[in-house]
Design a protein around this motif. Structure first.
Motif, PDB file in Angstrom:
ATOM      1  N   UNK A 116       0.826  -1.209   0.000  1.00 19.94           N
ATOM      2  CA  UNK A 116       0.000   0.000   0.000  1.00 19.94           C
ATOM      3  C   UNK A 116       0.865   1.267   0.000  1.00 19.94           C
ATOM      4  N   UNK A 117       1.812   1.326   0.937  1.00 18.26           N
ATOM      5  CA  UNK A 117       2.644   2.541   1.055  1.00 18.26           C
ATOM      6  C   UNK A 117       3.548   2.684  -0.173  1.00 18.26           C
ATOM      7  N   UNK A 118       4.029   1.547  -0.688  1.00 17.74           N
ATOM      8  CA  UNK A 118       4.877   1.607  -1.872  1.00 17.74           C
ATOM      9  C   UNK A 118       4.064   2.121  -3.062  1.00 17.74           C
ATOM     10  N   UNK A 119       2.832   1.599  -3.217  1.00 12.18           N
ATOM     11  CA  UNK A 119       1.956   2.044  -4.306  1.00 12.18           C
ATOM     12  C   UNK A 119       1.682   3.549  -4.194  1.00 12.18           C
ATOM     13  N   UNK A 120       1.408   4.000  -2.984  1.00 10.15           N
ATOM     14  CA  UNK A 120       1.105   5.421  -2.766  1.00 10.15           C
ATOM     15  C   UNK A 120       2.296   6.275  -3.177  1.00 10.15           C
ATOM     16  N   UNK A 121       3.472   5.930  -2.677  1.00  8.41           N
ATOM     17  CA  UNK A 121       4.684   6.713  -2.990  1.00  8.41           C
ATOM     18  C   UNK A 121       4.973   6.670  -4.487  1.00  8.41           C
ATOM     19  N   UNK A 122       4.796   5.487  -5.113  1.00  8.71           N
ATOM     20  CA  UNK A 122       5.047   5.368  -6.553  1.00  8.71           C
ATOM     21  C   UNK A 122       4.137   6.284  -7.360  1.00  8.71           C
ATOM     22  N   UNK A 123       2.974   6.613  -6.773  1.00 10.77           N
ATOM     23  CA  UNK A 123       2.037   7.479  -7.487  1.00 10.77           C
ATOM     24  C   UNK A 123       2.086   8.921  -6.977  1.00 10.77           C
ATOM     25  N   UNK A 124       3.184   9.242  -6.312  1.00  8.89           N
ATOM     26  CA  UNK A 124       3.405  10.633  -5.907  1.00  8.89           C
ATOM     27  C   UNK A 124       2.616  11.056  -4.685  1.00  8.89           C
ATOM     28  N   UNK A 125       2.078  10.084  -3.949  1.00  8.02           N
ATOM     29  CA  UNK A 125       1.294  10.427  -2.766  1.00  8.02           C
ATOM     30  C   UNK A 125       2.143  10.196  -1.521  1.00  8.02           C
ATOM     31  N   UNK A 242      -8.416  16.442  -1.692  1.00  6.24           N
ATOM     32  CA  UNK A 242      -9.252  15.985  -2.809  1.00  6.24           C
ATOM     33  C   UNK A 242      -8.398  15.538  -3.992  1.00  6.24           C
ATOM     34  N   UNK A 243      -7.349  16.323  -4.278  1.00  7.10           N
ATOM     35  CA  UNK A 243      -6.466  15.953  -5.401  1.00  7.10           C
ATOM     36  C   UNK A 243      -5.815  14.589  -5.138  1.00  7.10           C
ATOM     37  N   UNK A 244      -5.399  14.378  -3.899  1.00 11.31           N
ATOM     38  CA  UNK A 244      -4.732  13.113  -3.567  1.00 11.31           C
ATOM     39  C   UNK A 244      -5.693  11.930  -3.722  1.00 11.31           C
ATOM     40  N   UNK A 245      -6.927  12.110  -3.249  1.00 10.97           N
ATOM     41  CA  UNK A 245      -7.920  11.022  -3.368  1.00 10.97           C
ATOM     42  C   UNK A 245      -8.209  10.746  -4.844  1.00 10.97           C
ATOM     43  N   UNK A 246      -8.280  11.817  -5.634  1.00 12.82           N
ATOM     44  CA  UNK A 246      -8.545  11.693  -7.071  1.00 12.82           C
ATOM     45  C   UNK A 246      -7.416  10.919  -7.757  1.00 12.82           C
ATOM     46  N   UNK A 247      -6.186  11.286  -7.419  1.00 13.77           N
ATOM     47  CA  UNK A 247      -5.014  10.608  -8.000  1.00 13.77           C
ATOM     48  C   UNK A 247      -5.037   9.124  -7.655  1.00 13.77           C
ATOM     49  N   UNK A 248      -5.329   8.836  -6.393  1.00 13.99           N
ATOM     50  CA  UNK A 248      -5.291   7.450  -5.926  1.00 13.99           C
ATOM     51  C   UNK A 248      -6.359   6.592  -6.609  1.00 13.99           C
TER      52      UNK A 248
END
Ligand code: AMP
Length: 369
Positions: A116-125, A242-248
């Motif tokens: 989960x954390x790796x996926x988030x970081x990989x997507x700039x979150x 909101x932007x972060x949730x949208x990106x995810x």
């Protein structure tokens, strides 16, 4: 039904939604489905779970029972889940028979804090800085790198603070490692956040995305106590959340409702809003219960709409609100809550009120500012 996850189709009223899990989230989804003329089939290992009272059909079987899972999937038009700790293999078996939303891949990522954390970081979150820990040696190295205080969390099966231990100094390593059962884990920095916030987001099979207002959440003993909407944070933090949730939700190619839990940390040294994602829940979520009474479309209806290929509903907030969980004996005061003006009471039909068990919630409606 097809043997592969088929192209999403629009499910007409009268269709049946299969739900893995029979708790209060399934119960509230079943209620929302009924409002839309849809039926629900609950699959859960427990006898008489709360959702079964509202379901057209209930299967009582283990999540590992491949034959019962296949029969369940063949009897419904789509499968979803109301909690994420079902074995990933379960979702994979189901996906061979019918559409499973959210897709097993999203479940797999959300089930494992390291993925989960790796996926988030990989997507700039951004997340709290973390290290993956497979052994006691790893733990000692991670504490040296991350520093203290930090938090040790099991990679899987953690929720409501379970499988977690705070580490205040390197000497706590032994106790913390034992406390989480010496399981594969992550260590992350302890974040002195301003407040905990969350965003409930929805995405349809056509890629349409709808976001609810950002809320702030107060926990007691690691369990959600209250949700306040709207969150009392600066507008630029709201926009960023909101932007972060949208990106995810886009990055996951997600279908359904997801909850993104975050730490609001004010602004960084350049004045930019600083928000860290703590965790994602690939389902309807306790911090979205306010939407039943204070938004045009509840999160439960929204999830049903998304997985059935219906247009997403209007997420506008109609009131400000405070949602309070009723844990254990809190539920005994139900008559007092029922007598309060501007207050909606939701009870889950659970017979026994153990300490800390989620028995219901109340939502107080306030004038929209
Ligand atoms: P979790 O199971 O990860 O949602 O954690 C449960 C609660 O523990 C969170 O809602 C926070 O209140 C707290 N918590 C978890 N991780 C951290 C952290 N890295 N820093 C500070 N508090 C945390």
């Amino acid at each position: 039904m097809t043997t592969q996850a088929a192209e999403a189709s629009v499910l007409a009223p009268g269709s049946t939604i299969g739900i893995l899990g029979g708790g209060q989230l399934g119960r509230m989804m079943a209620s929302a489905a009924a409002e839309l003329g849809l039926k629900v089939h609950i699959y859960a290992p427990e006898q008489n779970p709360p959702a079964a009272e509202l379901a057209a059909v209930t299967t009582t079987a283990a999540y590992t029972d491949a034959a019962r899972l296949a029969a369940f999937a063949d009897s419904v038009d789509v499968v979803t889940y109301e909690f994420e700790n079902v074995p990933a293999e379960t979702a994979a078996i189901l996906a061979k028979h019918t559409n499973v939303f959210p897709a097993p891949d999203a479940l797999r990522i959300a089930q494992n804090r390291s993925l989960e954390k790796t996926f988030l970081n990989d997507n700039g979150l951004a997340t709290a800085p973390f290290r993956i820990v497979e052994s006691f040696n790893d733990l000692q190295d991670a504490i040296a790198e991350i520093g203290t205080p930090c938090v040790l969390k099991t990679q899987t099966m953690g929720y409501d603070g379970k499988g977690q231990a705070k580490i205040d100094s390197a000497e706590d390593a032994d106790t913390a490692w034992d406390a989480i059962g010496q399981k594969p884990a992550i260590v992350e920095a302890f974040i002195p956040f301003d407040c905990e916030i969350s965003v409930i987001a929805a995405r349809g099979p056509d890629g349409a995305i709808a976001l609810y207002d950002v809320v702030d959440n107060v926990h007691k003993n690691h369990i959600l106590h209250q949700t306040h909407v709207p969150a009392q944070i600066d507008d630029d933090l709201i926009t960023h959340a909101h932007e972060m949730a949208h990106t995810l939700i886009s990055a996951l190619n997600y279908v359904g409702v997801i909850a993104v839990e975050m730490f609001a940390c004010g602004h960084d040294e350049k004045g930019k809003p600083l928000i860290l994602v703590n965790e994602i829940a690939p389902r309807v979520h306790n911090s979205g219960h306010w939407t039943q009474d204070a938004a045009v479309t509840s999160q439960f209806e929204q999830h049903i709409r998304a997985i059935c290929g219906w247009p997403l509903g209007d997420t506008s907030r109609t009131h400000n609100a405070v949602m309070t969980n009723l844990l254990g004996d809190d539920v005994n005061a139900w008559q007092d809550f029922a007598a309060k003006p501007n207050t909606k009471v939701h009870l889950y039909g659970k017979a026994e009120a153990h300490a800390g068990r989620k028995m219901g919630h109340v939502t107080e409606l306030l004038p929209k500012a």
